[in-house]
Design an enzyme around this catalytic site. Structure first.
Site, PDB file in Angstrom:
ATOM      1  CG  ASN A  10      33.434  34.150  42.776  1.00  0.00           C
ATOM      2  OD1 ASN A  10      33.187  33.860  41.610  1.00  0.00           O
ATOM      3  ND2 ASN A  10      34.234  35.162  43.112  1.00  0.00           N
ATOM      4  NE  ARG A  56      32.147  38.064  40.837  1.00  0.00           N
ATOM      5  CZ  ARG A  56      33.295  38.032  40.197  1.00  0.00           C
ATOM      6  NH1 ARG A  56      34.111  37.013  40.327  1.00  0.00           N
ATOM      7  NH2 ARG A  56      33.656  39.031  39.409  1.00  0.00           N
ATOM      8  CG  HIS A  69      35.505  45.475  39.598  1.00  0.00           C
ATOM      9  ND1 HIS A  69      36.461  46.179  38.889  1.00  0.00           N
ATOM     10  CD2 HIS A  69      35.993  44.239  39.760  1.00  0.00           C
ATOM     11  CE1 HIS A  69      37.486  45.389  38.641  1.00  0.00           C
ATOM     12  NE2 HIS A  69      37.238  44.196  39.148  1.00  0.00           N
ATOM     13  N   GLY A 129      42.750  46.558  41.754  1.00  0.00           N
ATOM     14  CA  GLY A 129      43.309  45.249  42.102  1.00  0.00           C
ATOM     15  C   GLY A 129      44.030  44.701  40.897  1.00  0.00           C
ATOM     16  N   GLY A 152      42.363  43.362  38.445  1.00  0.00           N
ATOM     17  CA  GLY A 152      41.504  44.098  37.526  1.00  0.00           C
ATOM     18  C   GLY A 152      41.120  45.391  38.217  1.00  0.00           C
ATOM     19  NE  ARG A 182      41.404  41.802  33.216  1.00  0.00           N
ATOM     20  CZ  ARG A 182      40.442  41.877  34.129  1.00  0.00           C
ATOM     21  NH1 ARG A 182      39.419  42.673  33.947  1.00  0.00           N
ATOM     22  NH2 ARG A 182      40.520  41.170  35.219  1.00  0.00           N
ATOM     23  CG  PHE A 186      50.329  47.473  41.410  1.00  0.00           C
ATOM     24  CD1 PHE A 186      49.550  46.606  40.651  1.00  0.00           C
ATOM     25  CD2 PHE A 186      50.380  48.811  41.034  1.00  0.00           C
ATOM     26  CE1 PHE A 186      48.828  47.062  39.545  1.00  0.00           C
ATOM     27  CE2 PHE A 186      49.669  49.280  39.942  1.00  0.00           C
ATOM     28  CZ  PHE A 186      48.893  48.404  39.201  1.00  0.00           C
ATOM     29  NE  ARG A 187      52.018  41.885  46.661  1.00  0.00           N
ATOM     30  CZ  ARG A 187      51.140  40.944  47.016  1.00  0.00           C
ATOM     31  NH1 ARG A 187      50.940  40.685  48.281  1.00  0.00           N
ATOM     32  NH2 ARG A 187      50.468  40.271  46.112  1.00  0.00           N
ATOM     33  N   GLY A 217      43.020  45.115  46.129  1.00  0.00           N
ATOM     34  CA  GLY A 217      44.410  44.803  46.498  1.00  0.00           C
ATOM     35  C   GLY A 217      45.359  45.990  46.525  1.00  0.00           C
ATOM     36  N   GLY A 243      44.491  49.324  46.065  1.00  0.00           N
ATOM     37  CA  GLY A 243      43.860  50.438  46.779  1.00  0.00           C
ATOM     38  C   GLY A 243      43.916  50.283  48.289  1.00  0.00           C
ATOM     39  CD  GLU A 266      33.986  42.027  44.813  1.00  0.00           C
ATOM     40  OE1 GLU A 266      33.625  42.105  43.639  1.00  0.00           O
ATOM     41  OE2 GLU A 266      35.138  41.695  45.148  1.00  0.00           O
TER      42      GLU A 266
END
Ligand code: AMP
Length: 398
Positions: A7, A92, A181, A211, A213, A242, A285-286, A332, A334, A385
């Protein structure tokens, strides 16, 4: 068969070497600061070999690939004895436009077609192409396969992928929803069908990839019928940095008022917006959970907006598919945030969703977090992925 999954980003290159007999990851790593110095972290996962984590000169992606091969085959850090043991490489690629609805064996014709898709992903595709070229230069005629983030979404019907702008922009310029994704949505939806013990052709699934994104995908009978990202990965849900969906009039207003160039404006919408922009705290989010617990109203607002948008888009896909059998959380947030999963699931009472709190507290495994009597099932499925890229590569080169 051993497959190297690559990737490549503009200054980074992630890799995994996977043994396809067992689907075990033999080694993984990350080259960083390519072109501006260089650093390689290489982690062998079998054979008890040590981790290599050092600066080393990586002026271009070719040196990065050569360094990766050197470590994979070295007596001290290696997991194979020579490059001949690497049977194929899976790359990828972010954007395959309308040309690629599935993964393909890379040849000169494919490389030319990838170049044609570059205007759609000017930041990502050139880096992916550079990675492929470097690999072809270093590894010679080892077969290589391109796996696209957009390919899974090519089954969307016109009513879902068209924008309501003059048709010529679609016909002449390819302006439409592509979605991203796709490899993740494809992996978790097929895994969900396996866990439910039912053929995917019979199922209506909604996959929430949350995540840094984030995107949501409606999957009817195993095929994507709608997704929340669009022509670019900027739209849909509010994300880490974003903005998600935004009235185009806001762009004109802010550019006029503050004299921003289009590049400055897009930088704000890509890098300074989302939950970071709303909270002023963090894109992580943490950090938001912690700040909200400590009474930070804007952190709470950012979380509330994110949860609301996930619920709202999911609800629209229930309508689009006329039902849903299971909802999947991945990536991440989820996979790790019990609080976000619980807050989002609160909106699904009308679907008869009931969450099992003990199951929702588990981490790191495929798990059904809804109760056995929940009308719609809810799953947490860690995405993979790289495994999809490796499996496609195996199938195509075989
Ligand atoms: P990804 O883009 O899939 O790698 O996801 C990265 C994001 O996952 C981070 O920016 C965090 O916001 C989120 N994340 C990771 N661990 C947790 C956690 N334990 N709780 C909440 N969010 C998390």
């Amino acid at each position: 068969m051993k497959i190297l999954v690559i990737n490549a980003g503009s200054s980074s290159l992630k890799y995994q070497l996977i043994d396809m007999e067992t689907e075990q990851v033999l080694a993984k790593g990350l080259c960083e600061r390519i072109g501006i110095g260089g650093h390689l972290k290489h982690s062998p996962l079998v054979g008890g070999k040590p981790v290599f984590d050092e600066d080393l000169p990586l002026p271009t992606h070719s040196e990065a690939i050569a360094a990766v091969i050197d470590k994979l085959t070295s007596p001290e850090y290696g997991v194979v004895s020579s490059m001949a043991e690497i049977d194929a490489v899976g790359h990828r690629v972010v954007h395959g436009g309308e040309k690629f609805a599935c993964s393909v064996l890379i040849n000169d014709e494919v490389m030319a077609a990838l170049q044609e898709c570059t205007p759609f992903a000017p930041l990502h595709n050139p880096a992916n192409i550079t990675g492929i070229n470097a690999c072809r230069a270093v590894m010679g005629d080892v077969p290589m396969v391109a796996v696209f983030d957009t390919a899974f979404h090519q089954t969307m019907p016109g009513k879902a992928y068209m924008y309501a702008v003059p048709y010529e922009y679609y016909k002449n310029d390819g302006i439409r929803r592509y979605g991203f994704h796709g490899t993740s949505h494809r992996y978790v939806s097929s895994r969900c069908a396996e866990l439910m013990g039912r053929p995917i052709e019979e199922l209506k699934l909604i996959s929430c990839h949350m995540g840094n994104g984030s995107s949501i995908c409606a999957i009817d009978g195993g095929k994507c019928v709608d997704t929340s990202m669009g022509f670019t990965p900027l739209v849909g849900l509010p994300m880490g940095t974003r903005c998600g969906d935004l009235d185009a009039g806001v762009i004109q207003f802010l550019m006029n008022k503050y004299g921003y160039s289009i590049d400055e404006m897009l930088n704000i919408l890509n890098k300074k917006s989302g939950v970071l922009g709303v909270s002023g705290v963090s894109s992580d989010f943490r950090d938001l959970d912690e700040a909200a617990k400590a009474g930070n109203d804007r952190a709470q607002l950012a979380l509330d907006m994110f949860h609301y948008w996930v619920a709202k888009v999911t609800g629209s896909y229930v309508a689009a598919m006329n039902g849903v059998d299971a909802i999947i959380f991945t990536a991440g947030v989820g996979e790790n945030s019990k609080a976000s999963r619980a807050a989002i699931s609160e909106y699904f009472g009308y679907l008869g969703v009931k969450i099992d709190d003990a199951a929702n507290s588990k981490r790191g495994e495929d798990i059904m977090i809804s109760t056995p009597d929940s009308k719609v099932k809810v799953f947490v499925i860690p995405t993979n992925e790289e495994l999809v890229i490796a499996r496609d590569t195996r199938d195509i080169v075989a």
